[in-house]
Every structure is written in structure tokens, then in C-alpha cells.
Design a protein around this motif. Sequence first.
Motif, short mmCIF file in Angstrom:
data_model
loop_
_atom_site.label_atom_id
_atom_site.label_comp_id
_atom_site.label_asym_id
_atom_site.label_seq_id
_atom_site.Cartn_x
_atom_site.Cartn_y
_atom_site.Cartn_z
N LEU A 13 -4.76 7.51 -12.00
CA LEU A 13 -4.19 6.50 -11.10
C LEU A 13 -3.47 7.17 -9.94
N ASN A 18 -2.10 7.26 -3.37
CA ASN A 18 -1.06 6.40 -2.82
C ASN A 18 -0.02 7.24 -2.10
N GLN A 56 -1.89 0.94 -15.69
CA GLN A 56 -2.21 0.57 -14.31
C GLN A 56 -1.17 -0.40 -13.75
N THR A 57 -0.79 -1.39 -14.52
CA THR A 57 0.23 -2.35 -14.11
C THR A 57 1.57 -1.65 -13.88
N TYR A 59 2.10 1.55 -13.26
CA TYR A 59 2.03 2.46 -12.13
C TYR A 59 2.17 1.68 -10.81
N SER A 60 1.51 0.54 -10.71
CA SER A 60 1.63 -0.30 -9.51
C SER A 60 3.07 -0.76 -9.30
N ARG A 61 3.72 -1.14 -10.38
CA ARG A 61 5.13 -1.55 -10.29
C ARG A 61 6.02 -0.37 -9.89
N ILE A 63 5.25 2.13 -8.03
CA ILE A 63 5.08 2.35 -6.59
C ILE A 63 5.97 1.40 -5.81
N ARG A 64 6.00 0.13 -6.20
CA ARG A 64 6.85 -0.84 -5.50
C ARG A 64 8.33 -0.51 -5.66
#
Length: 99
Positions: A13, A18, A56-57, A59-61, A63-64
Amino acid sequence: GSLAEAACQLLGLAARGNAILPIQAISEVHLDAERGLILYLVDRPFPIYFGTDRLQTKYSRLIRVMEQLYTKKQVEAVKEIRMDYLDDKVLVTGVQLDG
């Protein structure tokens, strides 16, 4: 289903490129039988606890969350980040964030 497979998934990921959290920013990934994956960044001393599921969820959080911390210049105050805190919550200790 192993911790090593989860670590490879997490690094995969990060390898997507990113700008907030690229793979180059990751220093270490510790594999802990009780806590799952624990991520350390190159330029930050605090641990990021991921657990082993929904990477994945999470990791996305992350980043935010990191984007907010950098934008508000609060990343220096962070003691730890718990991505494994609750299903829909992230715990950042050491700072006060709005939202």
C-alpha cells in the motif's frame, strides 16, 4: 494470514506512492503476536499500531490523520497513533485534533 503477509500488504500500500506517506518514509515494521503490525517512520519516533486486519482502510485513514497533523504542525507532539483502537476510530495521543 500471517503477520509477514500483512506486513507485505502494508508495504505494498505504501509503495503506491502517496505523497503524505510514501514507502520511503517507513523505517521499520515490527511484527508483534499480540498487537499485530507496528509501523515506525524514518523521521518520527512514535509507533503506529495497525493490528492485522483491514490494512487498506487503516492505511487510508492514517494518510488523512498524518495530513492533518502536518497541516496543523502538530506532528511533533504525537506520542503514538492507534489505528487498531476501534473499528471506526483512530487514537492519536499527545495532540488535540479537531474533527
